[in-house]
Design a protein around this motif. Sequence first.
Motif, PDB file in Angstrom:
ATOM      1  N   LEU A   6      23.978 -15.788  61.093  1.00 38.83           N
ATOM      2  CA  LEU A   6      23.315 -16.327  62.271  1.00 38.83           C
ATOM      3  C   LEU A   6      23.909 -15.746  63.544  1.00 38.83           C
ATOM      4  CD1 LEU A   6      23.393 -20.134  61.321  1.00 38.83           C
ATOM      5  CD2 LEU A   6      21.757 -18.399  60.554  1.00 38.83           C
ATOM      6  N   ASN A   7      23.084 -15.684  64.583  1.00 32.65           N
ATOM      7  CA  ASN A   7      23.581 -15.372  65.922  1.00 32.65           C
ATOM      8  C   ASN A   7      23.488 -16.636  66.759  1.00 32.65           C
ATOM      9  OD1 ASN A   7      24.333 -14.376  68.392  1.00 32.65           O
ATOM     10  ND2 ASN A   7      22.413 -13.323  68.781  1.00 32.65           N
ATOM     11  N   CYS A   8      24.626 -17.261  67.031  1.00 35.18           N
ATOM     12  CA  CYS A   8      24.651 -18.542  67.730  1.00 35.18           C
ATOM     13  C   CYS A   8      25.148 -18.393  69.166  1.00 35.18           C
ATOM     14  CB  CYS A   8      25.495 -19.541  66.959  1.00 35.18           C
ATOM     15  SG  CYS A   8      24.834 -19.908  65.315  1.00 35.18           S
ATOM     16  N   GLY A   9      24.760 -17.298  69.798  1.00 35.63           N
ATOM     17  CA  GLY A   9      25.113 -17.103  71.198  1.00 35.63           C
ATOM     18  C   GLY A   9      24.813 -15.694  71.638  1.00 35.63           C
ATOM     19  N   CYS A  10      24.346 -15.555  72.863  1.00 33.54           N
ATOM     20  CA  CYS A  10      24.047 -14.233  73.416  1.00 33.54           C
ATOM     21  C   CYS A  10      24.819 -14.080  74.718  1.00 33.54           C
ATOM     22  CB  CYS A  10      22.551 -14.088  73.656  1.00 33.54           C
ATOM     23  SG  CYS A  10      22.069 -12.475  74.326  1.00 33.54           S
ATOM     24  N   MET A  11      25.636 -13.035  74.796  1.00 28.75           N
ATOM     25  CA  MET A  11      26.407 -12.748  76.000  1.00 28.75           C
ATOM     26  C   MET A  11      26.090 -11.326  76.435  1.00 28.75           C
ATOM     27  SD  MET A  11      30.035 -14.576  74.956  1.00 28.75           S
ATOM     28  CE  MET A  11      30.110 -13.820  73.327  1.00 28.75           C
ATOM     29  N   CYS A  12      25.839 -11.155  77.723  1.00 28.98           N
ATOM     30  CA  CYS A  12      25.374  -9.866  78.235  1.00 28.98           C
ATOM     31  C   CYS A  12      26.213  -9.430  79.438  1.00 28.98           C
ATOM     32  CB  CYS A  12      23.908  -9.942  78.626  1.00 28.98           C
ATOM     33  SG  CYS A  12      22.809 -10.464  77.286  1.00 28.98           S
ATOM     34  N   PRO A  13      27.498  -9.131  79.236  1.00 28.03           N
ATOM     35  CA  PRO A  13      28.351  -8.765  80.374  1.00 28.03           C
ATOM     36  C   PRO A  13      27.919  -7.457  81.018  1.00 28.03           C
ATOM     37  CG  PRO A  13      29.463  -8.331  78.292  1.00 28.03           C
ATOM     38  CD  PRO A  13      28.218  -9.089  77.956  1.00 28.03           C
ATOM     39  N   LEU A  14      28.170  -7.352  82.300  1.00 27.04           N
ATOM     40  CA  LEU A  14      27.893  -6.105  83.002  1.00 27.04           C
ATOM     41  C   LEU A  14      28.772  -4.992  82.431  1.00 27.04           C
ATOM     42  CD1 LEU A  14      27.653  -7.327  86.710  1.00 27.04           C
ATOM     43  CD2 LEU A  14      25.784  -6.484  85.284  1.00 27.04           C
ATOM     44  N   GLY A  15      28.192  -3.831  82.251  1.00 26.78           N
ATOM     45  CA  GLY A  15      28.939  -2.706  81.711  1.00 26.78           C
ATOM     46  C   GLY A  15      28.196  -1.962  80.624  1.00 26.78           C
ATOM     47  N   GLY A  16      27.158  -2.579  80.072  1.00 29.58           N
ATOM     48  CA  GLY A  16      26.342  -1.906  79.078  1.00 29.58           C
ATOM     49  C   GLY A  16      27.155  -1.316  77.943  1.00 29.58           C
ATOM     50  N   LEU A  26      22.332  -1.870  82.333  1.00 30.39           N
ATOM     51  CA  LEU A  26      23.534  -2.305  83.030  1.00 30.39           C
ATOM     52  C   LEU A  26      24.305  -3.367  82.255  1.00 30.39           C
ATOM     53  CD1 LEU A  26      22.219  -2.538  86.717  1.00 30.39           C
ATOM     54  CD2 LEU A  26      23.674  -0.764  85.708  1.00 30.39           C
ATOM     55  N   THR A  27      23.628  -4.077  81.360  1.00 31.40           N
ATOM     56  CA  THR A  27      24.297  -5.150  80.630  1.00 31.40           C
ATOM     57  C   THR A  27      24.441  -4.814  79.152  1.00 31.40           C
ATOM     58  OG1 THR A  27      22.207  -6.318  80.267  1.00 31.40           O
ATOM     59  CG2 THR A  27      23.500  -6.921  82.218  1.00 31.40           C
ATOM     60  N   ALA A  28      25.462  -5.378  78.545  1.00 31.04           N
ATOM     61  CA  ALA A  28      25.717  -5.195  77.119  1.00 31.04           C
ATOM     62  C   ALA A  28      25.066  -6.331  76.333  1.00 31.04           C
ATOM     63  CB  ALA A  28      27.218  -5.161  76.861  1.00 31.04           C
ATOM     64  N   ARG A  29      25.122  -6.231  75.011  1.00 30.06           N
ATOM     65  CA  ARG A  29      24.630  -7.300  74.147  1.00 30.06           C
ATOM     66  C   ARG A  29      25.709  -7.648  73.129  1.00 30.06           C
ATOM     67  NH1 ARG A  29      21.273  -7.659  69.349  1.00 30.06           N
ATOM     68  NH2 ARG A  29      20.958  -5.397  69.358  1.00 30.06           N
ATOM     69  N   LEU A  30      26.308  -8.803  73.318  1.00 28.42           N
ATOM     70  CA  LEU A  30      27.302  -9.328  72.389  1.00 28.42           C
ATOM     71  C   LEU A  30      26.745 -10.592  71.752  1.00 28.42           C
ATOM     72  CD1 LEU A  30      30.546  -8.959  74.566  1.00 28.42           C
ATOM     73  CD2 LEU A  30      29.542  -7.294  72.983  1.00 28.42           C
ATOM     74  N   VAL A  31      27.113 -10.835  70.507  1.00 35.07           N
ATOM     75  CA  VAL A  31      26.582 -11.975  69.758  1.00 35.07           C
ATOM     76  C   VAL A  31      27.700 -12.943  69.411  1.00 35.07           C
ATOM     77  CG1 VAL A  31      24.735 -10.552  68.786  1.00 35.07           C
ATOM     78  CG2 VAL A  31      26.888 -10.818  67.515  1.00 35.07           C
ATOM     79  N   CYS A  32      27.312 -14.071  68.847  1.00 33.93           N
ATOM     80  CA  CYS A  32      28.269 -15.012  68.243  1.00 33.93           C
ATOM     81  C   CYS A  32      27.886 -15.131  66.769  1.00 33.93           C
ATOM     82  CB  CYS A  32      28.216 -16.377  68.925  1.00 33.93           C
ATOM     83  SG  CYS A  32      28.808 -16.374  70.630  1.00 33.93           S
ATOM     84  N   HIS A  33      28.487 -14.282  65.963  1.00 27.73           N
ATOM     85  CA  HIS A  33      28.160 -14.161  64.536  1.00 27.73           C
ATOM     86  C   HIS A  33      28.750 -15.350  63.789  1.00 27.73           C
ATOM     87  CE1 HIS A  33      27.932 -11.071  60.966  1.00 27.73           C
ATOM     88  NE2 HIS A  33      27.575 -12.286  60.569  1.00 27.73           N
ATOM     89  N   CYS A  34      27.882 -16.204  63.286  1.00 20.41           N
ATOM     90  CA  CYS A  34      28.296 -17.371  62.501  1.00 20.41           C
ATOM     91  C   CYS A  34      27.686 -17.283  61.109  1.00 20.41           C
ATOM     92  CB  CYS A  34      27.839 -18.668  63.179  1.00 20.41           C
ATOM     93  SG  CYS A  34      28.482 -18.905  64.855  1.00 20.41           S
ATOM     94  N   LEU A  35      28.188 -18.063  60.193  1.00 20.75           N
ATOM     95  CA  LEU A  35      27.668 -18.107  58.835  1.00 20.75           C
ATOM     96  C   LEU A  35      27.181 -19.504  58.507  1.00 20.75           C
ATOM     97  CD1 LEU A  35      30.475 -16.191  56.870  1.00 20.75           C
ATOM     98  CD2 LEU A  35      28.415 -15.238  57.930  1.00 20.75           C
TER      99      LEU A  35
END
Length: 281
Positions: A6-16, A26-35
């Motif tokens: 599962l992806n239980c969060g989306c974070m998009c910090p500046l920096g791509g 301009l923004t990155a895509r980070l997830v919160c990988h859960c099971l």
Amino acid sequence: MRVHHLNCGCMCPLGGALFDGFSRGLTARLVCHCLLIETDTDGLVLVDTGFGTADVARPGARLSTFFRYFNNIRFEHRYTALAQVRQLGFDPQDVRHIVLTHLDFDHAGGLEDFPNARVHVMQTEMDAARSAAGWRDTRRFREKQWAGVTDWAFYQPQGERWNGFDAVRTLIGANSHDILLVPLAGHTPGHAGVAVRTGEGWLLHAGDAYFYRGEIGNHRRECTPGLRFYQRMMEYDHKQRVDNQNRLRALSLATDQQVRMFCSHDALELERAQAANPARS
């Protein structure tokens, strides 16, 4: 056991791409990988929770201003573990256990969404969260996320051996041999990976012991500048963190071990895990 990624969060910090290594904007895509683990006898088990419904509804009251804006968190209900458990056709009341890699705000936000669950975590981690002091730690550990939990199971960093690491059996009924906490201190004092035995071998949810796919599976570590900075900013003990990361890299390169490893925030790792077995994702 059946395992859903599962992806239980989306974070998009500046920096791509300076963060995630692939974004073109301009923004990155980070997830919160859960099971989400379906067990035969002990109901559903979550490994980490990402952000919860209260975080989405009241982010200003739950999370620090700095981390909300630095990580550019997207507060959407569809990303919560509660919404995804329901989307998969399960009753959230059947989540009987939650195993935490650690208590950072982006891993423990959904605890109160599952009031019937026993929460499993290293004792050292809870001690650190309860005694948090200083600018960083009072912002990373958010008591409001876990203050309502009444059923805890705490563990000491001792037990058996698992692929050269210390490991602790979780107190999850008949599945205690199949879901292990693997102490990996460094990012936080009581940080741990979670090893899950499946029919195809072991999965290791390494939490925040590393942040970028290039840090394992290669003889030479590769990491983006943004995530190098974030790891250093958030680490509790640099030597422990680096030593454990090196040990994970060695395990990832050991061809005789059937261990599929992933961290919490790499979006491509999550996509690969979901694609590896679509029927379980």
